[in-house]
Design an enzyme around this catalytic site. Structure first.
Site, PDB file in Angstrom:
ATOM      1  N   PHE A  74       0.813  -1.220   0.000  1.00  0.00           N
ATOM      2  CA  PHE A  74       0.000   0.000   0.000  1.00  0.00           C
ATOM      3  C   PHE A  74       0.845   1.269   0.000  1.00  0.00           C
ATOM      4  O   PHE A  74       0.470   2.278  -0.577  1.00  0.00           O
ATOM      5  CB  PHE A  74      -0.881   0.045   1.260  1.00  0.00           C
ATOM      6  CG  PHE A  74      -2.114  -0.804   1.199  1.00  0.00           C
ATOM      7  CD1 PHE A  74      -3.125  -0.540   0.279  1.00  0.00           C
ATOM      8  CD2 PHE A  74      -2.294  -1.856   2.080  1.00  0.00           C
ATOM      9  CE1 PHE A  74      -4.278  -1.306   0.237  1.00  0.00           C
ATOM     10  CE2 PHE A  74      -3.448  -2.634   2.049  1.00  0.00           C
ATOM     11  CZ  PHE A  74      -4.432  -2.348   1.128  1.00  0.00           C
TER      12      PHE A  74
ATOM     13  N   SER B 299      -2.059  -6.473  -6.960  1.00  0.00           N
ATOM     14  CA  SER B 299      -2.153  -5.303  -6.098  1.00  0.00           C
ATOM     15  C   SER B 299      -2.719  -5.692  -4.752  1.00  0.00           C
ATOM     16  O   SER B 299      -3.341  -6.752  -4.610  1.00  0.00           O
ATOM     17  CB  SER B 299      -3.049  -4.245  -6.738  1.00  0.00           C
ATOM     18  OG  SER B 299      -4.414  -4.619  -6.619  1.00  0.00           O
ATOM     19  N   ASP B 300      -2.520  -4.855  -3.748  1.00  0.00           N
ATOM     20  CA  ASP B 300      -3.320  -5.001  -2.546  1.00  0.00           C
ATOM     21  C   ASP B 300      -4.687  -4.377  -2.832  1.00  0.00           C
ATOM     22  O   ASP B 300      -4.865  -3.656  -3.817  1.00  0.00           O
ATOM     23  CB  ASP B 300      -2.641  -4.349  -1.343  1.00  0.00           C
ATOM     24  CG  ASP B 300      -2.949  -5.086  -0.048  1.00  0.00           C
ATOM     25  OD1 ASP B 300      -4.043  -5.675   0.049  1.00  0.00           O
ATOM     26  OD2 ASP B 300      -2.103  -5.082   0.860  1.00  0.00           O
ATOM     27  N   ALA B 301      -5.662  -4.644  -1.985  1.00  0.00           N
ATOM     28  CA  ALA B 301      -7.045  -4.259  -2.264  1.00  0.00           C
ATOM     29  C   ALA B 301      -7.183  -2.753  -2.452  1.00  0.00           C
ATOM     30  O   ALA B 301      -6.832  -1.978  -1.556  1.00  0.00           O
ATOM     31  CB  ALA B 301      -7.956  -4.746  -1.136  1.00  0.00           C
TER      32      ALA B 301
END
Length: 748
Positions: free
Chosen positions: A262, A293-295
């Site tokens: 992030f 990706s992260d959320a």
């Protein structure tokens, strides 16, 4: 990774050809679909938005069973149109096979789905949190728990876990310290490799194996102030020497995926950081899998202020080397138009799709998209042999921090024992953070564990005393009354599960709520107090360290918490764990870690040195520390050569003897220090360890072989160099104690 044989090379060549043929058949939308991971949409459940539901799920305010029962949309039309390559949040063999069948039989090209889930420390058999497991220093057992997690989750329809988290963290305020292996780069690296091997095995397509994901790339554990999602600012030397090696170890172990972080790194969000995702990960580490990706992190690049809008962020992410968008539909909405109008080259899209399809082939999904069924799932989950390993892992994760007058182990035939504290008879909090598929009903509480091992004539009395936080349920009077009537007090205190993990940074590292007051009230009885800590991070406990009789760092141990803690308290297992994160005396010392750089004025009694005026500079408990019910003596440090060349090795031996009357395991730790260098080096660095079992009185010679090429560092030009000079050696039971010697690296 082992060398490929001819048959394996032929298989790879075959599926590479199939991938190219498949890509030629795909539309732009279908290609982008392979880069799109979707979550089931939840409508109006409990009157909350999806984000609110997920937050409450993570905090344990909604049970996983209720979450599973909520009304949801599985995007079946998009599945039929080939617009989804992966789905997250799907559990259960029946459901995963139903959705897979739609894709295989009803979509145009029949490309199988990849099902992902946060399987962090177990699926149904919940093991200790990763920080606790790391305290075992038992690589074989850590690999085994990952293997069991893979076996169970695979049987439940999962192909991919978002683990291991390999972030190094030197700041216990950061909640996600619970998910990693602590503060040391070397230890984090070997544990990262063990977990990858446990999840993936030798071959991903083997039954019971799942795809691993090294996260969060990179330097997420260095967030300023220990605040989750916060900025990270560091030199390239620190990045390469401290934070990147565990990721490189995961890559060398063959990890199939990486997850971007992030945070930004030196001003560039990791999600769009080409230096990280391409230059470092692919060109330097040789990584061949794909990056997710992260959320929602692609859209958050706009909030960072690095991109003007989401379309620009999506373009930058793809071109930087990020293949899959996790759960937000950003790529699906923002990429096709930019590809059609030529802003994004089709070749770049094709390469991203190729990397995703390659992993699906490696998993064997094209040959066997239905890797499980309900019968297998029912048979595998919570199997007796898995529960046995959970107990073993929990035992070895516990660290004995204090044991005045050898009060532990307790006798099983005491007349009366008071068990007190808000976490003594609590199932849910034992599971720890990110145990979303765990069931608290599987948990053995501390009280139950104690009751199961004491003699039948021993009376166990219990009082909660207080809650973990707040004043509700406060009842010191009852707690003190039963304590006065007992021979010993076992006080079970600490943190709730939601107080560590993602979005759970803390400013204060003391025991939360009124728990320290409870301990002080119990101490006033004059009875011996044994503190059992249930927590997800190092805590600051100066009063307890000074006053109580014993401290058992038990962490959050999963389903076998109570049994493992009782095994330690009553001597059925001799504690062997050692800390992998420094315990500060006060939060004001943070960040605090053993391998800090040398300073020109190290702390001393002289005024003008690097220290505090209102407290100690030393930590409460150092890295590598942990007591046993026996004692160990170190003698005869022998170094194979006083001079070694840069391309050679040095062997270091030490004699270790169990000088007590119990069998026990000792973690023998080797630290090295570069005495003089062209850049300031750490005071010492862990370079090896061995966990060895000793019979009473037994003596063994412990040997380490160190390659000199691993003792280098990065200079100002970012060249990795090994300089000639003196290296100090320290071998001992922790980072503060040990036998010392030295050798010289010569330049000829």
């Amino acid at each position: 990774m082992t060398e490929l044989n001819i048959q394996e090379k032929m298989i790879i060549a075959d599926y590479e050809n199939k991938i190219n043929v498949l890509i030629d058949k795909m539309t732009i939308e279908e290609k982008v679909g392979q880069l799109n991971q979707s979550l089931p949409s939840i409508f109006g459940a409990f009157g909350m938005t999806k984000d609110e539901i997920i937050e409450k799920l993570v905090k344990g305010e909604i049970s996983y069973e209720d979450f599973q029962a909520m009304e949801r949309d599985y995007h079946k039309d998009d599945l039929r149109r080939g617009l989804i390559g992966s789905m997250g949040g799907i559990t259960g063999a029946e459901l995963s096979n139903q959705l897979q069948k739609i894709v295989i039989e009803e979509s145009r090209l029949g490309i199988p789905l990849l099902f992902g889930l946060d399987v962090i420390h177990g699926y149904r058999t919940i093991f200790p949190i990763p920080l606790a497991e790391a305290c075992s220093w038992d690589l074989e057992l850590i690999e085994k728990t990952a293997e069991i997690a893979a076996k169970e989750s695979s049987a439940a329809g999962i192909h991919w876990t978002y683990a291991p988290m390999v972030d190094v963290s030197r700041d216990p305020r950061w909640g996600r310290v619970a998910e990693g292996a602590g503060e040391d780069t070397y230890l984090a690296s070997v544990i990262a490799a063990a977990r990858v091997k446990g999840f993936q095995g030798e071959k991903l397509s083997e039954p019971g194996r799942i795809l691993a994901c090294a996260k969060h790339f990179a330097a997420y554990g260095g967030a300023v102030g220990g605040r989750d999602y916060n900025t990270v600012d560091m030199s390239l030397q620190t990045l390469y020497e401290v934070y990147l090696p565990p990721f490189e170890a995961a890559a060398k172990a063959g990890v199939g995926t990486f997850m971007s972080a992030f945070n930004d790194l030196n001003g560039i969000p990791c999600t769009v950081n080409k230096f990280l995702l391409t230059n470092v990960l692919r060109e330097q580490f040789g990584f061949k899998g794909f990056v997710v990706s992260d959320a929602n992190s692609i859209a958050e690049v706009v909030i960072h202020g690095e991109s003007v809008d989401r379309k620009e962020a999506s373009k930058k992410a793809l071109l930087a080397g990020l293949e899959m968008d996790m759960s937000q539909g950003t790529y699906q909405q923002d990429l096709p138009e930019q590809i059609y109008n030529g802003d994004i080259p089709v070749d770049g899209l094709d390469e991203a799709v190729r990397r995703v399809l390659r992993v699906k082939y490696q998993l064997g999904l094209f040959d066997n998209p239905y890797r499980t069924d309900c019968n297998l799932e029912e048979k595998v989950l919570l199997a007796p042999e898995h529960v046995e390993v959970a107990r073993k892992m929990a035992q070895r994760s516990i660290v004995l921090l204090k044991n005045d007058e050898n009060i532990l182990p307790l006798k099983k035939n005491l007349k009366k024992i008071a068990v007190i504290g808000p976490l003594a008879e609590n199932k849910k909090e034992m599971l720890g953070t990110w145990a979303i598929t765990g069931d608290s009903e599987d948990v053995v509480t501390v009280l139950s564990g104690i009751q199961s091992v004491v003699d039948k004539n021993t009376e166990i009395v219990y009082s909660k005393g207080c809650e973990v936080t707040g004043d509700e349920g406060l009842d010191f009077n009852t707690a003190v009354q039963i304590a006065n009537e007992s021979e010993v007090i076992i006080a079970v205190v600490g943190e709730n599960a939601e107080m560590s993990g993602e979005a759970s940074s803390r400013m204060d590292l003391n025991l939360p709520g009124r728990q320290e007051e409870l301990l002080k009230a119990l101490h006033q009885t004059g009875k011996p107090v044994v503190v059992v800590l249930i927590n997800g991070r190092p805590l600051s406990l100066p009063w307890a360290a000074e006053n109580v009789s014993a401290i058992v760092e038990a962490w959050q141990l999963g389903i076998q918490s109570g049994n493992a803690i009782a095994d330690i308290l009553f001597g059925d297992y001799n504690p062997s764990g050692k800390l992998v994160a420094t315990f500060p005396y006060s939060v004001g010392q943070v960040p605090i870690y053993y391998n800090h750089p040398k300073t020109g004025r190290p702390a001393s009694k002289i005024k003008f040195t690097s220290k505090y005026i209102d407290g100690p500079s030393e930590p409460l408990y150092p890295f590598g520390f942990g007591l046993s019910y026996t004692t160990f003596e170190y003698k005869n440090l022998v170094i194979s050569s006083s001079e070694v060349t840069k391309d050679s090795k040095v062997t270091i031996n030490v004699d270790v003897q169990n000088t007590g009357d119990r069998s026990g395991e000792e973690i023998v730790q080797l630290y090295l220090s570069d005495v003089v260098a062209s850049r300031i080096r750490p005071v010492k660095e862990l370079k090896g360890f061995k966990k060895i079992e000793f019979l009473p009185g037994e003596k063994k010679t412990v040997s380490f072989e160190i390659e000199i090429k691993n003792l280098g560092f990065y200079n100002d030009a970012m060249d990795y160099i090994i300089e000639p000079g003196v290296f100090k050696v320290c071998i001992g039971p922790n980072s503060k104690e040990g036998l010392e010697g030295e050798f010289i690296v010569v330049d000829y």
